[in-house]
Motif scaffolding. Structure first.
Motif, PDB file in Angstrom:
ATOM      1  N   ALA A  47       0.833  -1.204   0.000  1.00 13.78           N
ATOM      2  CA  ALA A  47       0.000   0.000   0.000  1.00 13.78           C
ATOM      3  C   ALA A  47       0.866   1.252   0.000  1.00 13.78           C
ATOM      4  O   ALA A  47       0.588   2.207  -0.736  1.00 13.78           O
ATOM      5  N   ARG A  50       2.356   1.840  -3.332  1.00 12.21           N
ATOM      6  CA  ARG A  50       1.385   2.344  -4.296  1.00 12.21           C
ATOM      7  C   ARG A  50       1.077   3.814  -4.027  1.00 12.21           C
ATOM      8  O   ARG A  50       0.782   4.571  -4.956  1.00 12.21           O
ATOM      9  N   LEU A  51       1.120   4.187  -2.753  1.00 17.05           N
ATOM     10  CA  LEU A  51       0.872   5.590  -2.426  1.00 17.05           C
ATOM     11  C   LEU A  51       1.917   6.473  -3.077  1.00 17.05           C
ATOM     12  O   LEU A  51       1.600   7.488  -3.715  1.00 17.05           O
ATOM     13  N   HIS A 111       0.569  12.964   4.924  1.00 19.95           N
ATOM     14  CA  HIS A 111      -0.019  13.250   3.623  1.00 19.95           C
ATOM     15  C   HIS A 111      -1.309  14.046   3.778  1.00 19.95           C
ATOM     16  O   HIS A 111      -1.541  15.019   3.049  1.00 19.95           O
ATOM     17  N   ILE A 112      -2.122  13.675   4.732  1.00 20.99           N
ATOM     18  CA  ILE A 112      -3.396  14.356   4.910  1.00 20.99           C
ATOM     19  C   ILE A 112      -3.196  15.782   5.378  1.00 20.99           C
ATOM     20  O   ILE A 112      -3.866  16.695   4.889  1.00 20.99           O
TER      21      ILE A 112
ATOM     22  N   LEU B 382      -6.787  18.642   0.343  1.00 25.43           N
ATOM     23  CA  LEU B 382      -7.170  17.583   1.282  1.00 25.43           C
ATOM     24  C   LEU B 382      -7.922  16.491   0.547  1.00 25.43           C
ATOM     25  O   LEU B 382      -7.692  15.288   0.769  1.00 25.43           O
ATOM     26  N   SER B 385      -5.386  14.445  -1.534  1.00 23.81           N
ATOM     27  CA  SER B 385      -4.508  13.553  -0.764  1.00 23.81           C
ATOM     28  C   SER B 385      -5.303  12.416  -0.133  1.00 23.81           C
ATOM     29  O   SER B 385      -4.813  11.282  -0.056  1.00 23.81           O
ATOM     30  N   SER B 386      -6.514  12.708   0.291  1.00 23.24           N
ATOM     31  CA  SER B 386      -7.287  11.601   0.866  1.00 23.24           C
ATOM     32  C   SER B 386      -7.638  10.601  -0.218  1.00 23.24           C
ATOM     33  O   SER B 386      -7.642   9.390   0.032  1.00 23.24           O
ATOM     34  N   GLN B 388      -5.790   9.866  -2.757  1.00 23.42           N
ATOM     35  CA  GLN B 388      -4.590   9.068  -3.001  1.00 23.42           C
ATOM     36  C   GLN B 388      -4.386   8.045  -1.892  1.00 23.42           C
ATOM     37  O   GLN B 388      -4.050   6.884  -2.151  1.00 23.42           O
ATOM     38  N   ALA B 389      -4.582   8.496  -0.670  1.00 19.94           N
ATOM     39  CA  ALA B 389      -4.405   7.572   0.443  1.00 19.94           C
ATOM     40  C   ALA B 389      -5.419   6.443   0.374  1.00 19.94           C
ATOM     41  O   ALA B 389      -5.099   5.270   0.622  1.00 19.94           O
ATOM     42  N   ALA B 392      -4.373   3.976  -2.194  1.00 16.60           N
ATOM     43  CA  ALA B 392      -3.261   3.147  -1.742  1.00 16.60           C
ATOM     44  C   ALA B 392      -3.750   2.057  -0.796  1.00 16.60           C
ATOM     45  O   ALA B 392      -3.389   0.879  -0.927  1.00 16.60           O
ATOM     46  N   LEU B 393      -4.584   2.453   0.142  1.00  8.97           N
ATOM     47  CA  LEU B 393      -5.098   1.461   1.091  1.00  8.97           C
ATOM     48  C   LEU B 393      -5.932   0.407   0.372  1.00  8.97           C
ATOM     49  O   LEU B 393      -5.825  -0.789   0.671  1.00  8.97           O
ATOM     50  N   GLN B 442      -5.829   1.620   9.651  1.00  6.37           N
ATOM     51  CA  GLN B 442      -5.327   2.715   8.818  1.00  6.37           C
ATOM     52  C   GLN B 442      -6.470   3.483   8.189  1.00  6.37           C
ATOM     53  O   GLN B 442      -6.407   4.717   8.060  1.00  6.37           O
ATOM     54  N   ASN B 445      -7.771   5.702  10.765  1.00  2.66           N
ATOM     55  CA  ASN B 445      -6.766   6.743  10.957  1.00  2.66           C
ATOM     56  C   ASN B 445      -6.930   7.825   9.892  1.00  2.66           C
ATOM     57  O   ASN B 445      -6.904   9.028  10.187  1.00  2.66           O
ATOM     58  N   LEU B 446      -7.126   7.388   8.675  1.00  6.16           N
ATOM     59  CA  LEU B 446      -7.329   8.322   7.575  1.00  6.16           C
ATOM     60  C   LEU B 446      -8.532   9.224   7.838  1.00  6.16           C
ATOM     61  O   LEU B 446      -8.487  10.444   7.634  1.00  6.16           O
ATOM     62  N   GLN B 449      -7.733  11.736  10.593  1.00  6.89           N
ATOM     63  CA  GLN B 449      -6.843  12.801  10.123  1.00  6.89           C
ATOM     64  C   GLN B 449      -7.588  13.773   9.239  1.00  6.89           C
ATOM     65  O   GLN B 449      -7.353  14.994   9.305  1.00  6.89           O
ATOM     66  N   THR B 450      -8.474  13.266   8.420  1.00  2.35           N
ATOM     67  CA  THR B 450      -9.247  14.147   7.539  1.00  2.35           C
ATOM     68  C   THR B 450     -10.082  15.122   8.352  1.00  2.35           C
ATOM     69  O   THR B 450     -10.113  16.332   8.067  1.00  2.35           O
ATOM     70  N   GLN B 453      -7.900  17.730   9.926  1.00  2.00           N
ATOM     71  CA  GLN B 453      -7.412  18.698   8.951  1.00  2.00           C
ATOM     72  C   GLN B 453      -8.510  19.691   8.581  1.00  2.00           C
ATOM     73  O   GLN B 453      -8.261  20.887   8.419  1.00  2.00           O
ATOM     74  N   ARG B 456      -8.699  22.297  11.048  1.00  4.08           N
ATOM     75  CA  ARG B 456      -7.615  23.280  10.933  1.00  4.08           C
ATOM     76  C   ARG B 456      -7.884  24.283   9.841  1.00  4.08           C
ATOM     77  O   ARG B 456      -7.571  25.469   9.964  1.00  4.08           O
TER      78      ARG B 456
END
Lengths: 128, 519
Positions: A47, A50-51, A111-112, B382, B385-386, B388-389, B392-393, B442, B445-446, B449-450, B453, B456
């Motif tokens: 993962a 890939r990121l 990243h976030i 944001l 990037s989310s 993309q994350a 990936a996951l 994860q 976690n994502l 974090q979102t 953010q 913020r």
């Protein structure tokens, strides 16, 4: 002299060997802009790879299970990350610009919150 | 008196069935009473719901048998059923025979060897018949065939003319009358007596055809009931055995390290799952309170400081949820990923055990107007990037699925559990399943974090609206699930079926409008 050195090399204590593992880790980490320590069968490592690929970054990947000294490196990494729990997978561990970023959760958090891209750019891994 | 009884028994046995009309039974009951004054009424107290009808009419039969026994009639005179239902007849019955079908009582279990009796259920009234069959079926087959279903219907207690071929000797008759009249049923008591006196005596000599027919019908019905009962009992027994086998297999399978997933379905949730469900329910309650606070704060135009506190509380609230989910991932990751803890509508949009951050952002952006340029930029970054994350996951998880499938399918599947490296491949598969937990962690976690953010990027007021929107969105999804679950199913009713939901939706719509009027 070289003999002595060689003999001494054989009888290095384990602590020294571990330390050299850490040193090796640091050395490997500073060799490239983005370094990922991974295990070939680990899907979380997949993962993270890939990121980076998705962002257009090409990290240098060190597969610990394919390295003869992989175990030590793994232990060194665990110590660097401050992991107490045994059995939990240490990898993937990411270094950017020679500096430790951390495991998957730190990478994602970075990243976030938008700090990953500047880091990458700074390390020269990303050009916009 | 004895003579009468003997002959009546004989007659009955001649038909291979003992079908005693009630009045006869009563007569014997009376005799039993006379002889068994000291009978312990324990049977009345020995109550078992399962022995509904049987127990009840066991009383009756006992009375009968005791009456027979006191007359020193050899029980073997009564030919046993083909199905050898031996009745358990104890010592004498107490005088009051509670023969109302709705009062189940267990009758004592003593074997009268070879003694089997059944009181035929009268087919005269079909409803009574049905009651009988029901009661018969309800009674369980105890290990010893010691319980006999008594099939005396209520109708037995209605005295048809000509039925009263009671061989009951007249002397105890009048004596019986007063004692029986104590019972609720004994409205017919007096009538019964008259009938006993006035009707033809069923002593084998003077049996009219009507009675004959009735007795035959009784016997038939009794036989059918017995057959049904036997079939039911056999079914129960086989099911029980099968269940035992299945449980045994399950235990064996579990001990082999197999995870028999299908069985741990709705029935038995793991403790982690149950605890999470409870905590989540509490979280939802708190959530509605938070939403109310936010709404109130926004409408009251609180200062940023105060509103900020409320927003912080909301943030903590979400952090709590993520902590709960992390605990759940550690204890029972499958409960997390199947999402049964969430409502149906929410589950539609599930992505790795919760909301998809980029989707939520898409929903939120229009709600948060007006945004400054910088804020918009931040939010779009944001979102990117989310995405993309997430990608990936998802790819990592896909890889895990592939690995798992390959591991499980390793070697030859045809050999089943006897394959060479079965245990080792199971071990590897288990290990891979273990890494599932990290993916769901994860993902959470994502999400966390979102949300942080977003906090913020936005101002306090915007953040308040943001959290309110998120909360309201999911509240609507939950309401949608409830509406969906309770929607009327009759399609042919057309508009009628739609109107309830339509009005409900209208009400909801009204509420929504009121809620957002503050913005």
């Amino acid at each position: 002299m070289q003999y002595a050195a060689a003999e001494q090399a054989w009888y290095k204590p384990t602590a020294a060997m571990a330390e050299s593992a850490v040193a090796r880790v640091e050395r490997l980490a500073s060799e490239s802009a983005v370094v990922v320590f991974s295990v070939s069968s680990c899907c979380m490592c997949h993962a993270v790879k890939r990121l980076f690929c998705g962002m257009g970054v090409h990290p240098t990947v060190h597969e610990l299970d394919l390295d003869p000294r992989g175990r030590e490196l793994e232990r060194a990494l665990a110590r660097l990350l401050g992991y107490g729990h045994a059995g939990a997978p240490v990898v993937p561990v990411v270094f950017i610009g020679g500096k430790l970023v951390g495991a998957m959760d730190r990478v994602m958090a970075a990243h976030i919150n938008g700090s990953l891209v500047p880091l990458l750019k700074e390390a020269g891994a990303l050009w916009l | 008196m004895v003579q009468g009884e003997e002959s009546s028994w004989r007659m009955a046995s001649a038909h291979e069935r003992v079908a005693l009309p009630f009045n006869q039974a009563l007569a014997y009951g009376v005799q039993a009473h006379a002889a068994a004054a000291a009978a312990p009424p324990a049977c009345f107290l020995d109550f078992q719901p399962a022995a509904a009808a049987a127990a009840y009419f066991g009383e009756l039969e006992e009375a009968l048998i005791h009456g027979g026994a006191s007359a020193s009639v050899d029980p073997s005179m009564i030919k046993s059923d083909v199905q050898t239902k031996s009745a358990g007849y104890l010592a004498a019955r107490p005088p009051t025979l509670e023969i109302f079908p709705s009062w189940p009582m267990r009758h004592q279990q003593q074997l009268h060897s070879g003694n089997s009796q059944s009181v035929g259920s009268t087919p005269d009234s079909s409803s009574a018949q049905n009651t009988m069959s029901q009661m018969e079926l309800v009674s369980p087959a105890s290990s010893a065939q010691r319980q006999e279903v008594m099939m005396v219907t209520t109708d037995d207690y209605s005295y048809k003319p000509g039925l009263a071929a009671a061989a009951a000797p007249p002397p105890p008759g009048p004596a019986a009358a007063p004692s029986f009249q104590q019972q609720p049923m004994q409205l017919h008591g007096g009538v019964h007596d008259k009938r006993k006196h006035g009707s033809t005596r069923k002593d084998g000599k003077l049996v009219d055809t009507k009675t004959e027919r009735r007795l035959a019908q009784n016997r038939e019905a009794a036989r059918k009931s017995r057959l049904r009962k036997k079939a039911y009992v056999q079914q129960l027994e086989t099911s029980r055995i099968r269940l035992q086998q299945v449980e045994h297999e399950l235990q064996r399978a579990r001990s082999q390290g197999l995870f028999v997933g299908g069985c741990s379905a709705a029935g038995d949730m793991s403790s982690g799952a149950a605890m999470f469900d409870m905590e989540y329910a509490r979280w939802l309650d708190d959530d509605s309170k938070r939403l109310a606070e936010l709404r109130g704060g926004l409408q009251a135009h609180l200062l940023d400081g105060n509103l900020g506190l409320i927003v912080e509380e909301c943030m903590h609230h979400y952090d709590e949820l993520f902590q709960l989910k992390a605990a759940l991932a550690r204890s029972d990751v499958f409960h997390l990923l199947t999402g049964t803890w969430a409502t149906h509508a929410e589950r539609c949009f599930f992505w790795m055990g919760g909301f998809r951050p980029s989707e939520l952002l898409k929903i939120l952006i229009p709600q948060l107007d007006p945004l400054t340029e910088q804020q918009l930029l931040g939010i779009y970054n944001l979102q990117q990037s989310s995405e993309q994350a997430e990608e990936a996951l998802a790819q990592g998880l896909h890889q895990l699925h592939q690995c798992l499938a390959d591991t499980v399918a390793a070697g030859t599947l045809n050999d089943g559990a006897a394959a060479a490296n079965y245990m080792s491949l199971m071990a590897v598969a288990l290990e891979k399943l273990g890494s599932l937990e990290s993916f769901y962690q994860q993902a959470d976690n994502l999400r966390q974090q979102t949300l942080h953010q977003m906090r913020r990027i936005l101002t306090t007021r915007q953040a308040a609206r943001c959290f309110l929107s998120i909360g309201e969105y999911y509240r609507r999804l939950r309401a949608l699930s409830n509406l969906w679950a309770s929607r009327p199913r009759e399609n042919f009713i057309g508009t009628e079926s739609l109107s309830p939901t339509a009005t409900e939706l209208q009400v909801m719509h009204q509420q929504q409008q009121n809620q957002f009027s503050g913005f």
